[in-house]
Design an enzyme around this catalytic site. Sequence first.
Site, PDB file in Angstrom:
ATOM      1  N   SER A   1       0.698  -1.349   0.039  1.00 45.04           N
ATOM      2  CA  SER A   1       0.009  -0.142  -0.139  1.00 45.04           C
ATOM      3  C   SER A   1       0.792   1.230  -0.221  1.00 45.04           C
ATOM      4  O   SER A   1       1.356   1.868  -0.708  1.00 45.04           O
ATOM      5  CB  SER A   1      -0.516  -0.081   0.873  1.00 45.04           C
ATOM      6  OG  SER A   1      -2.009   0.387   1.424  1.00 45.04           O
TER       7      SER A   1
ATOM      8  N   ASP B   1      -5.701  -4.239  -2.571  1.00 44.72           N
ATOM      9  CA  ASP B   1      -4.189  -3.665  -1.765  1.00 44.72           C
ATOM     10  C   ASP B   1      -3.434  -4.629  -0.912  1.00 44.72           C
ATOM     11  O   ASP B   1      -4.226  -5.457  -0.655  1.00 44.72           O
ATOM     12  CB  ASP B   1      -4.944  -2.627  -0.899  1.00 44.72           C
ATOM     13  CG  ASP B   1      -3.822  -2.052   0.379  1.00 44.72           C
ATOM     14  OD1 ASP B   1      -3.176  -2.528   0.869  1.00 44.72           O
ATOM     15  OD2 ASP B   1      -3.784  -0.785   0.470  1.00 44.72           O
TER      16      ASP B   1
END
Length: 398
Positions: free
Chosen positions: A121, A262
Amino acid sequence: MSEKIVGVNDGIGSLGASGTAASRLLSATNIWSDAPLPAPAPAARPAPQPEPAVKPDAPLDIVVAKAAPVAPARARSEQWPPRKLSLALQGGGTFAAFTWGVLERLLEETDIEIDTISGASAGAINALLLACGLAEGGREGARSRLNRFWVRLMHEASFRSLMLIGGFSPAGSSVAFGPTLRSGQFDPFDLDPLRQAVSRDINFSVLRHARCPKLLIAATRIRDGQQQIFGNEAITADVALASTCPPLVHCAVEIDGEAYWDGGFGGNPPLLRLVQDTAATDLLLVQVTPTRDSYVPITLAAIDRRLDQIAANAALNVEIAAIEWAQSHMASPLRLTRIAAEDSVDGLAQRSSTDLGRGFIRLLHRSGREAAEQWLGQGAGAGAAPAQALAPSESVLA
C-alpha cells in the site's frame, strides 16, 4: 524457507535455495509445513517383570528429530548503526508520511547501504520512491523524490491523492459506490490519472538496474486471497496501483489476467519474504498503523477506524510470531528492530489515515525523522546489543 511456507506466487520466480543465513534459518524450521505428522508408535505391552521399565507417573519423554544445524553464512554484526540494512515499510494512508521522515534521516547516514525493501500500500509507494531515487540519483536523489511526492500530496489534498496511497484501508466502509464497482464495468475514478501520477514520480525502468535495491511489493490476489509479491523485474505502474488499491473505492487492478486489491490484506508489510531474500543481517520494520488504543470506540466512525487498525496489523503480527518461533529454535545472525509511529505521535490511534492536512503531514514527517535519529543513536553505551535499546524503536527479536 521454501516458497510453500510463505504461500505466495510472485513475479520473481521460485525462491529456490537461498544463500542467506536468514533464509536457511527459516528453511530449517519449516513451521508451516503441511506434511502429515508421523504416526504414533504402538504402545508397548507391559513387561512381565515386577518393576516396569517406565513408571506410569513418569513424564512422557518425546524425542523429536531435529534438522542438522546449519552454519550461518556470516556472524551477526555488533556494529551500530548497521552498515547494511533492509527495510519493511508498512502501509497506512497518510500515516506513511512518518516513514518519509524515517527514510529521509536514514539517507543522511552515508555508511548505511540499503539492501532490500518490502512494502504494501502506501509503504509500497515509499519503497518505490526510495529505490528509484537511489538508482537514479543516489541518496540526494532519493531524498528529493520522496520530498517532492509528499509535498505535492499535501498541496493537492484531494480524494485522488488518498487513492494514490491507499488512504482507504481494507476494513473501511465509510466510502463505497455500490455493487457495480468491478474491473471493466464501472470505475467512478478513472485509473489513468493515478497511473500518470505514479509514473511521474517513479521511473519503473530504472528499477531493473543492478544499482537499484531489491524490491518486494505486495498485492492481494482476489481469486484466492493469496499474497502476490512482485520483484524488480515485474514491477510496473499497474503493480504500484494494485498494491494501493482500496476495494471499496476503485476497481480492481488487472495484471496478466489476474485481479488484485490492496497489498495490506496479506502482509503489511511482507516480512517473511524479506527475511528470506535479504543479504543483510539487520532488518528495520517501520510500522505506521497503531496497535494500541486506550479508548473503547462507540461511534460507527471510531469502530470502523479501530477495525481498520486491527486488520492492518493482523498479518504482520503473524509473520513476526513466525520469525520469533524460528529464532527460538536455532541461532541466527538476524537482528530485527522496529520503529513505530504510535510511540512518537500522541493519540495516533484516534487520528484518521485519510487526514491530508499539511500540519498533520508535517508532524508525521518530523516525528519520523526524530524517531530515526533515536534509533540510530540507540547503540551508544549499549554494548554488544544495540538493538535491545528502547523507545521509540522497539526490539522485535532479541
